[in-house]
Design an enzyme around this catalytic site. Sequence first.
Site, mmCIF file in Angstrom:
data_model
loop_
_atom_site.group_PDB
_atom_site.id
_atom_site.type_symbol
_atom_site.label_atom_id
_atom_site.label_comp_id
_atom_site.label_asym_id
_atom_site.label_seq_id
_atom_site.Cartn_x
_atom_site.Cartn_y
_atom_site.Cartn_z
ATOM 1 N N ASP A 71 0.838 -1.525 0.049
ATOM 2 C CA ASP A 71 -0.570 -0.250 0.213
ATOM 3 C C ASP A 71 1.223 1.381 -0.333
ATOM 4 O O ASP A 71 1.170 1.698 1.383
ATOM 5 C CB ASP A 71 -1.069 -0.001 1.063
ATOM 6 C CG ASP A 71 -2.037 1.092 0.999
ATOM 7 O OD1 ASP A 71 -2.603 1.704 0.288
ATOM 8 O OD2 ASP A 71 -2.008 1.906 2.500
ATOM 9 N N GLU A 107 -1.162 -1.429 -5.018
ATOM 10 C CA GLU A 107 -2.111 -0.977 -5.205
ATOM 11 C C GLU A 107 -2.449 -0.039 -5.767
ATOM 12 O O GLU A 107 -0.942 0.971 -6.039
ATOM 13 C CB GLU A 107 -3.169 -0.410 -4.041
ATOM 14 C CG GLU A 107 -4.267 0.492 -4.006
ATOM 15 C CD GLU A 107 -4.968 1.045 -2.946
ATOM 16 O OE1 GLU A 107 -5.367 -0.366 -2.131
ATOM 17 O OE2 GLU A 107 -4.537 2.153 -2.935
ATOM 18 N N ASP A 114 -2.138 0.664 7.542
ATOM 19 C CA ASP A 114 -1.383 0.524 6.225
ATOM 20 C C ASP A 114 -0.571 -1.202 5.784
ATOM 21 O O ASP A 114 -0.848 -0.944 4.664
ATOM 22 C CB ASP A 114 -0.691 2.195 5.715
ATOM 23 C CG ASP A 114 -0.799 3.478 5.956
ATOM 24 O OD1 ASP A 114 -1.497 3.114 5.295
ATOM 25 O OD2 ASP A 114 -0.625 3.925 7.186
#
Length: 173
Positions: free
Chosen positions: A8, A67, A139
């Site tokens: 992420d 991502e 996160d």
Amino acid sequence: MNIILGIDPGSRLTGYGVVRQQGNKFVYLASGCIRLGTDELPERLLRIFNGISEIISQTQPTVFAIEQVFMARNPDSALKLGQARGAAIVAARHAGLQVFEYSARQVKQAVVGTGAADKAQVQHMIRSLLQLSASPQADAADALAVALCHGHTQQSLVALAGQATKTVRRRLR
């Protein structure tokens, strides 16, 4: 057996999560955050590259999932996020890993069942799916969700390929 490193990305905090996929089951291996501080952006990008490289060296993943950038309201933030992603992707490619990218909506859909899930829902589902004693930091949970999304996506593609092969064989008879 796949070991999936999920990322992420962020220009201030980059989450990572590592899971081992055994068939349709996932086993938690590691997660955390690379804290980047307030240094100038080039220094933070170097920290992302070095941090991901170290994680790759320690966990020996077989695949890398990250991502995608979403369009934020602030174009400057989106550009910095893109640069952070680039540093992470270069670390993965430098280690010879194949890179897979997923949208935030795809990740949330795969883990929570809705693409509109919030961070708390993602954390809760990650804790439940990986049978963790506590919820990981937001996160890190997002990075674990990216890893699970990749695993689920690959399972679906393999299943679809198997069905297509059966259909072709039936047609050839």
